[in-house]
Scaffold this motif. Structure first.
Motif, PDB file in Angstrom:
ATOM      1  N   HIS A   4       0.809  -1.217   0.000  1.00 36.79           N
ATOM      2  CA  HIS A   4       0.000   0.000   0.000  1.00 36.79           C
ATOM      3  C   HIS A   4       0.846   1.272   0.000  1.00 36.79           C
ATOM      4  O   HIS A   4       0.348   2.331  -0.294  1.00 36.79           O
ATOM      5  CB  HIS A   4      -0.922   0.000   1.229  1.00 36.79           C
ATOM      6  N   ALA A   5       2.098   1.192   0.378  1.00 31.91           N
ATOM      7  CA  ALA A   5       2.931   2.389   0.490  1.00 31.91           C
ATOM      8  C   ALA A   5       3.504   2.791  -0.859  1.00 31.91           C
ATOM      9  O   ALA A   5       3.788   1.958  -1.709  1.00 31.91           O
ATOM     10  CB  ALA A   5       4.060   2.154   1.480  1.00 31.91           C
ATOM     11  N   SER A   6       3.690   4.090  -1.057  1.00 29.08           N
ATOM     12  CA  SER A   6       4.271   4.610  -2.288  1.00 29.08           C
ATOM     13  C   SER A   6       5.774   4.383  -2.288  1.00 29.08           C
ATOM     14  O   SER A   6       6.401   4.280  -1.230  1.00 29.08           O
ATOM     15  CB  SER A   6       3.986   6.113  -2.410  1.00 29.08           C
ATOM     16  N   PRO A   7       6.407   4.327  -3.486  1.00 24.36           N
ATOM     17  CA  PRO A   7       7.860   4.218  -3.536  1.00 24.36           C
ATOM     18  C   PRO A   7       8.506   5.407  -2.829  1.00 24.36           C
ATOM     19  O   PRO A   7       8.034   6.535  -2.926  1.00 24.36           O
ATOM     20  CB  PRO A   7       8.159   4.253  -5.044  1.00 24.36           C
ATOM     21  N   ILE A  10       9.134   5.825   3.851  1.00 25.31           N
ATOM     22  CA  ILE A  10       9.881   5.168   4.930  1.00 25.31           C
ATOM     23  C   ILE A  10       8.969   4.828   6.108  1.00 25.31           C
ATOM     24  O   ILE A  10       9.142   3.812   6.754  1.00 25.31           O
ATOM     25  CB  ILE A  10      11.083   6.038   5.384  1.00 25.31           C
ATOM     26  N   ILE A  11       7.970   5.679   6.368  1.00 22.07           N
ATOM     27  CA  ILE A  11       6.992   5.416   7.437  1.00 22.07           C
ATOM     28  C   ILE A  11       5.592   5.487   6.847  1.00 22.07           C
ATOM     29  O   ILE A  11       5.272   6.396   6.087  1.00 22.07           O
ATOM     30  CB  ILE A  11       7.099   6.460   8.574  1.00 22.07           C
ATOM     31  N   SER A  12       4.754   4.516   7.211  1.00 20.30           N
ATOM     32  CA  SER A  12       3.359   4.516   6.759  1.00 20.30           C
ATOM     33  C   SER A  12       2.459   4.186   7.945  1.00 20.30           C
ATOM     34  O   SER A  12       2.639   3.157   8.599  1.00 20.30           O
ATOM     35  CB  SER A  12       3.162   3.495   5.642  1.00 20.30           C
ATOM     36  N   ASP A  71       9.801   1.201   6.319  1.00 18.22           N
ATOM     37  CA  ASP A  71      10.458   0.629   5.140  1.00 18.22           C
ATOM     38  C   ASP A  71       9.721  -0.615   4.647  1.00 18.22           C
ATOM     39  O   ASP A  71      10.328  -1.588   4.208  1.00 18.22           O
ATOM     40  CB  ASP A  71      11.914   0.269   5.458  1.00 18.22           C
ATOM     41  N   GLY A  72       8.392  -0.577   4.739  1.00 21.87           N
ATOM     42  CA  GLY A  72       7.577  -1.669   4.222  1.00 21.87           C
ATOM     43  C   GLY A  72       7.355  -2.814   5.176  1.00 21.87           C
ATOM     44  O   GLY A  72       6.616  -3.751   4.861  1.00 21.87           O
TER      45      GLY A  72
END
Length: 366
Positions: A4-7, A10-12, A71-72
């Motif tokens: 779900h995180a964009s390229p 670092i934090i989501s 970082d995912g």
């Protein structure tokens, strides 16, 4: 890797809620992303949830609901000492019985690095914060600004992925605080490390940040660049909290036409319903004083203060609205004057509109 995180993220935070037992939720279903290598500021009044976000990222507390990714990788229950994060606290949290060198070296010694490597890293960190030559100084011999630099050097000595700064400048006097704002911003650029800075000072946030998250009552009210948030506040709270504002009730007559203070004015907003009630924002610096009868508004001066670079003038119109004007032109208390402004200076805010709804509305007519 979290899909779900964009390229570059670092934090989501994904739907994060934090509630302490017996209390109302401090954070309420908060979602956002932090990109690598930027300077972020969490801005808001006391109790809005900004320090709670910092503590969740640091690992000092865990979310009640939702997921936090670093970082995912899911880190909800990863302990603080296993995260690539260092924190600079408001009170510096330095060891008074250790000198500057040993304060900065403390974490390195715990990691059992060799003395030569410790010395190299500490001296490099001192150079970064402009304290070269201070390694043998005692903490109680340092000024507030110097202690702050030592705390920052201790945070950067291991080159963490993220540095968290919890109102680190609040104890400094105004002049030193302004100097440290510049130093921190330049330090972040040189290091390329992600900085997440907590403050309730909107001027500090505007001056330092790549992006700002404005929080209130456990929710992110608006996020964006300092320019975006200052020029396009999403609601009355953001407009009032970020800078000084004139906020009055209005009505959207049609696209590019808005009514307030008993008159209609051309504006640049569109996409609202005909005759929809709205909030109107005009910044004090966007109001220009004219002779009576030559302005778009007729007002009477109530108070005037000289602020060094401008006069701060409080006025009132016949409809009962009060207007704050920042002008290099002096006025007299009791004097009738005109006020004029450009269509671009009128910012129309839809009542109770969320940031997502605001973005969709903009995209519809851009």
């Amino acid at each position: 890797m979290n899909g779900h995180a964009s390229p570059g993220t670092i934090i989501s935070f994904q739907g994060v809620t934090k509630q302490y037992e017996g209390d109302a939720a401090v954070l309420k279903n908060v979602s956002f992303e932090i990109e690598r290598g930027k300077f972020y500021t969490l801005l808001g009044p006391s109790g809005c949830g900004k320090t709670t976000i910092l503590r969740l990222i640091a690992g000092f507390t865990v979310p009640t609901k939702g997921e936090i990714y670093f970082d995912g990788k899911l880190i909800n229950h990863v302990p603080a000492n296993k995260r690539q994060v260092n924190t600079v606290f408001q009170d510096y949290a330095l060891f008074p019985h250790l000198n500057v060198f040993e304060n900065i070296a403390f974490g390195l010694r715990i990691k059992k690095l060799k003395q030569a490597e410790i010395k190299e890293k500490v001296l490099e960190a001192l150079r970064f914060v402009n304290l070269a030559g201070y390694e043998n100084r005692e903490i109680n011999e340092m000024s507030g600004g110097q202690r702050q630099r030592v705390a920052i050097a201790r945070a950067i000595v291991n080159r963490p992925e993220i540095i968290l700064l919890d109102e680190p400048l609040s104890a400094l006097d105004l002049k030193l605080r302004t100097e440290m704002q510049v130093e921190l911003r330049e330090l972040q650029r040189r290091l390329g490390i992600t900085f997440i800075f907590v403050t309730h000072d909107q001027e500090e946030a505007l001056a330092m940040s790549d992006e700002i998250f404005v929080l209130n009552e456990g929710k992110i009210q608006q996020s964006g660049t300092p320019t975006d948030i200052y020029d396009e506040p999403i609601n009355r709270f953001v407009a009032d909290f970020i800078g000084e504002s004139n906020i009055v009730d209005g009505r959207m007559t049609a696209d590019f036409l808005v009514a307030f203070a008993g008159k209609s004015f051309t504006c640049v907003d569109q996409g609202l319903q005909p005759n929809e009630p709205v909030d109107i924002v005009i910044r004090p610096e966007d109001l220009e004083i004219t002779r009576p009868g030559e302005g778009k508004l007729e007002v009477r001066v109530e108070t005037q203060l000289f602020r060094g670079v401008h006069y701060e003038i409080q006025c009132a119109d016949e409809a009962g609205n009060r207007w704050l004007v920042h002008s290099t032109r002096k006025a007299e208390v009791g004097e009738a004057i005109g006020l004029t402004f450009d269509p671009e200076a009128i910012h129309v805010m839809r009542l109770n509109e969320t940031e997502e709804e605001f973005d969709k509305r903009l995209e519809a007519y851009i």
